[in-house]
Design an enzyme around this catalytic site. Structure first.
Site, PDB file in Angstrom:
ATOM      1  N   LEU A 179      -5.828  11.419 -13.743  1.00 20.66           N
ATOM      2  CA  LEU A 179      -6.793  10.919 -14.635  1.00 20.66           C
ATOM      3  C   LEU A 179      -7.560   8.965 -14.300  1.00 20.66           C
ATOM      4  O   LEU A 179      -8.681   8.757 -13.841  1.00 20.66           O
ATOM      5  CB  LEU A 179      -5.813  10.659 -15.854  1.00 20.66           C
ATOM      6  CG  LEU A 179      -6.226   9.249 -17.319  1.00 20.66           C
ATOM      7  CD1 LEU A 179      -7.117   9.484 -17.741  1.00 20.66           C
ATOM      8  CD2 LEU A 179      -4.916   8.557 -18.036  1.00 20.66           C
ATOM      9  N   LYS A 181      10.351   4.399 -10.579  1.00 23.93           N
ATOM     10  CA  LYS A 181       9.085   3.637 -10.652  1.00 23.93           C
ATOM     11  C   LYS A 181       9.535   2.529 -10.045  1.00 23.93           C
ATOM     12  O   LYS A 181       8.886   1.722  -9.672  1.00 23.93           O
ATOM     13  CB  LYS A 181       7.978   3.723 -11.517  1.00 23.93           C
ATOM     14  CG  LYS A 181       7.177   5.221 -12.012  1.00 23.93           C
ATOM     15  CD  LYS A 181       6.114   5.203 -11.304  1.00 23.93           C
ATOM     16  CE  LYS A 181       5.502   5.601 -11.333  1.00 23.93           C
ATOM     17  NZ  LYS A 181       4.542   6.161 -10.708  1.00 23.93           N
ATOM     18  N   TYR A 228      12.016   8.655 -14.889  1.00 20.53           N
ATOM     19  CA  TYR A 228      10.286   8.378 -14.639  1.00 20.53           C
ATOM     20  C   TYR A 228      10.902   6.342 -14.250  1.00 20.53           C
ATOM     21  O   TYR A 228      10.571   6.155 -13.404  1.00 20.53           O
ATOM     22  CB  TYR A 228       9.001   8.531 -15.253  1.00 20.53           C
ATOM     23  CG  TYR A 228       8.380   8.433 -15.642  1.00 20.53           C
ATOM     24  CD1 TYR A 228       7.164   8.940 -14.142  1.00 20.53           C
ATOM     25  CD2 TYR A 228       7.338   7.356 -16.128  1.00 20.53           C
ATOM     26  CE1 TYR A 228       5.968   8.620 -14.319  1.00 20.53           C
ATOM     27  CE2 TYR A 228       6.606   6.811 -15.516  1.00 20.53           C
ATOM     28  CZ  TYR A 228       5.749   7.599 -14.643  1.00 20.53           C
ATOM     29  OH  TYR A 228       4.694   6.791 -14.430  1.00 20.53           O
TER      30      TYR A 228
HETATM   31  P1  NAP Z   1      -2.341  12.271 -13.687  1.00 24.21           P
HETATM   32  O1  NAP Z   1      -3.878  12.750 -14.006  1.00 24.21           O
HETATM   33  O2  NAP Z   1      -1.156  13.076 -14.398  1.00 24.21           O
HETATM   34  O3  NAP Z   1      -2.095  12.945 -12.034  1.00 24.21           O
HETATM   35  C1  NAP Z   1      -1.161  13.071 -11.379  1.00 24.21           C
HETATM   36  C2  NAP Z   1      -1.943  13.202 -10.367  1.00 24.21           C
HETATM   37  O4  NAP Z   1      -0.474  14.172  -8.703  1.00 24.21           O
HETATM   38  C3  NAP Z   1      -2.347  14.445  -9.668  1.00 24.21           C
HETATM   39  O5  NAP Z   1      -4.067  14.271  -8.602  1.00 24.21           O
HETATM   40  C4  NAP Z   1      -1.641  14.891  -9.465  1.00 24.21           C
HETATM   41  O6  NAP Z   1      -2.159  16.681  -8.327  1.00 24.21           O
HETATM   42  C5  NAP Z   1      -0.825  14.505  -8.359  1.00 24.21           C
HETATM   43  N1  NAP Z   1       0.463  14.889  -7.643  1.00 24.21           N
HETATM   44  C6  NAP Z   1       1.206  15.181  -9.115  1.00 24.21           C
HETATM   45  N2  NAP Z   1       2.477  15.752  -7.753  1.00 24.21           N
HETATM   46  C7  NAP Z   1       2.138  16.108  -6.825  1.00 24.21           C
HETATM   47  C8  NAP Z   1       2.461  16.648  -5.130  1.00 24.21           C
HETATM   48  N3  NAP Z   1       3.772  16.971  -5.661  1.00 24.21           N
HETATM   49  N4  NAP Z   1       2.081  16.518  -4.450  1.00 24.21           N
HETATM   50  C9  NAP Z   1       0.951  15.690  -4.645  1.00 24.21           C
HETATM   51  N5  NAP Z   1       0.212  15.563  -5.280  1.00 24.21           N
HETATM   52  C10 NAP Z   1       0.469  15.210  -6.796  1.00 24.21           C
HETATM   53  O7  NAP Z   1      -1.727  10.924 -14.021  1.00 24.21           O
HETATM   54  P2  NAP Z   1      -1.918   9.296 -13.586  1.00 24.21           P
HETATM   55  O8  NAP Z   1      -2.248   9.775 -15.199  1.00 24.21           O
HETATM   56  O9  NAP Z   1      -3.665   9.766 -13.231  1.00 24.21           O
HETATM   57  O10 NAP Z   1      -1.270   8.295 -12.632  1.00 24.21           O
HETATM   58  C11 NAP Z   1      -1.604   7.821 -11.846  1.00 24.21           C
HETATM   59  C12 NAP Z   1      -0.727   6.211 -11.135  1.00 24.21           C
HETATM   60  O11 NAP Z   1      -0.481   5.692 -12.312  1.00 24.21           O
HETATM   61  C13 NAP Z   1       0.412   7.347 -11.540  1.00 24.21           C
HETATM   62  O12 NAP Z   1       1.510   7.406 -10.210  1.00 24.21           O
HETATM   63  C14 NAP Z   1       1.076   7.478 -13.228  1.00 24.21           C
HETATM   64  O13 NAP Z   1       3.194   6.807 -12.827  1.00 24.21           O
HETATM   65  C15 NAP Z   1       0.741   5.651 -13.221  1.00 24.21           C
HETATM   66  N6  NAP Z   1       0.392   5.448 -14.298  1.00 24.21           N
HETATM   67  C16 NAP Z   1      -0.057   6.199 -15.292  1.00 24.21           C
HETATM   68  C17 NAP Z   1      -0.474   6.073 -16.894  1.00 24.21           C
HETATM   69  C18 NAP Z   1      -0.998   6.431 -17.467  1.00 24.21           C
HETATM   70  O14 NAP Z   1      -0.689   6.685 -18.923  1.00 24.21           O
HETATM   71  N7  NAP Z   1      -1.846   8.133 -17.443  1.00 24.21           N
HETATM   72  C19 NAP Z   1       0.421   4.759 -17.065  1.00 24.21           C
HETATM   73  C20 NAP Z   1       0.571   3.844 -15.938  1.00 24.21           C
HETATM   74  C21 NAP Z   1       0.847   4.435 -15.106  1.00 24.21           C
HETATM   75  P3  NAP Z   1      -2.980  18.265  -8.909  1.00 24.21           P
HETATM   76  O15 NAP Z   1      -3.949  17.535  -9.959  1.00 24.21           O
HETATM   77  O16 NAP Z   1      -3.093  18.488  -8.035  1.00 24.21           O
HETATM   78  O17 NAP Z   1      -1.031  18.611  -9.308  1.00 24.21           O
END
Ligand code: NAP
Ligand code: GDP
Length: 324
Positions: free
Chosen positions: A20, A150, A146
């Site tokens: 995302l 974090k 988690y």
């Molecule tokens: P997401 O859509 O779930 O994407 C996760 C990403 O991490 C994907 O590109 C995935 O690759 C990659 N990934 C997961 N496991 C991996 C591994 N073992 N090795 C390499 N790559 C890996 O997450 P997001 O929502 O964009 O979140 C991005 C960051 O923001 C994260 O650190 C999350 O904790 C933080 N965050 C998110 C939110 C929210 O509401 N979404 C809120 C606060 C903080 P693949 O696609 O190839 O699996």
């Protein structure tokens, strides 16, 4: 704590770029003129290497030789997958973060911006929460795995600064949503999961089942806005301490209000049922964006109802490729 950074020639590696927030950053860089002269941007996903594995992490850094890293890769999910898999969230995220930060250090990366999350804040606290309070008491029990993983990023950042003078820092988003989100009912966060469920209910002429009472409050931040802030942080934010990257406390709304925005955006006129046997999770985690506003007083966030509408429109237009 602050250290000097050189923003002349930058080769920026974005981990977790297929998700995302990574997709939002990619959009800002390539479609909003976010890329500057002297910058090279590299977007990677787990297909480029499993970052829970140290050897594969080293190979990724060896291959791309970044000077700067936006570290997004993480095991991420909504409340209901956290409730089932706290150990997995803890272990995978600890491994990914330790491998990325230590390899960045060993290969001379000058700046890393990682993502924390407002769900890591203490559960029993006073509101609004700010950046100084993240370690003041245990997180909510629903996602303690988690959250602790974090929180350790912030500890690691302080230690890399203390021992090596590294400018490794973090941003703290609240609930993020937008195009390329995980729209599955099982693993998605609330907005994307309810968009997926409402779309399906409309197609099938059924009711929408929303989990919990609808009373918890959340600050929803549009992924494109967050992408712009993270790019700013990479270039301009010199502190090691985290910064909350979110809409303000006045934009906090209930889950019920968010669900109604989705129904309106998707023109859903059917019944909305609240399953009160299901968990509400944390009732609130209200976070102040006062520090961000001091740095970026003119930054304007997309109003949540407009961002919900754009996300619903994206989901409908990209139904074939959406993760649903
Ligand atoms: P997401 O859509 O779930 O994407 C996760 C990403 O991490 C994907 O590109 C995935 O690759 C990659 N990934 C997961 N496991 C991996 C591994 N073992 N090795 C390499 N790559 C890996 O997450 P997001 O929502 O964009 O979140 C991005 C960051 O923001 C994260 O650190 C999350 O904790 C933080 N965050 C998110 C939110 C929210 O509401 N979404 C809120 C606060 C903080 P693949 O696609 O190839 O699996
Ligand atoms: P959180 O903000 O970290 O708790 O994570 P979520 O984005 O998963 O939001 C959870 C909140 O939304 C809780 O109050 C849930 O009861 C509520 N909720 C309502 N329907 C859903 C749904 O379909 N999926 C999810 N993940 N949460 C839902």
């Amino acid at each position: 704590m602050a250290s000097e950074i050189n923003v002349g020639q930058m080769r920026v590696l974005v981990t977790g770029a297929s998700g995302l927030i990574g997709k939002a950053i990619e959009h800002v860089v390539y479609h909003e003129g976010g890329k500057r002269d002297g910058e090279e941007w590299i977007f990677i996903s787990s297909k480029d290497g499993d970052l829970t594995d140290l050897g594969q992490t080293k190979a990724v850094f060896e291959k791309f030789r970044p000077t700067h890293v936006i570290h997004l890769a993480a095991k991420v999910g909504g409340l209901f997958i956290h409730l089932k898999e706290n150990l997995r969230f803890l272990r995978e995220n600890i491994l990914i973060n330790d491998n990325v930060l230590q390899t960045a250090h060993e290969t001379g990366v000058t700046k890393v911006v990682s993502c924390l999350s407002s769900c890591i804040f203490p559960d029993k606290t006073t509101y609004p929460i700010d950046e100084t309070m993240i370690h003041d008491g245990p997180p909510h029990e629903s996602n303690f795995g988690y959250s602790h993983a974090k929180r350790i990023i912030d500890i690691q950042n302080r230690a890399y600064f203390q021992q090596h003078g590294r400018c490794y820092t973090s941003v703290i988003p609240t609930n993020v949503f937008g195009p390329f989100d995980n729209f599955t009912a099982e693993n998605g966060h609330v907005l994307s999961a309810v968009i997926g469920k409402t779309y399906k209910a409309k197609q099938e002429g059924t009711q929408v089942n929303v989990c919990g009472t609808g009373n918890p409050r959340r600050q929803f931040t549009y992924s494109l806005d967050l992408g712009r802030i993270i790019i700013w942080a990479l270039r301009e934010y010199k502190e090691v301490e985290p910064i909350i990257a979110s809409v303000g406390v006045d934009e906090e709304i209930t889950i019920k209000e968010a669900v109604h925005m989705i129904a309106e955006s998707l023109d859903f006129k059917g019944k909305i049922h609240y399953d009160t046997t299901m968990s509400d999770g944390q009732m609130r985690k209200t976070a102040s964006n006062g520090k961000l506003k001091c740095y970026l007083p003119d930054f304007t966030f997309t109003p949540v109802n407009e961002a919900v509408k754009m996300t619903c429109d994206w989901f409908v237009a990209n139904y074939d490729i959406a993760n649903k």
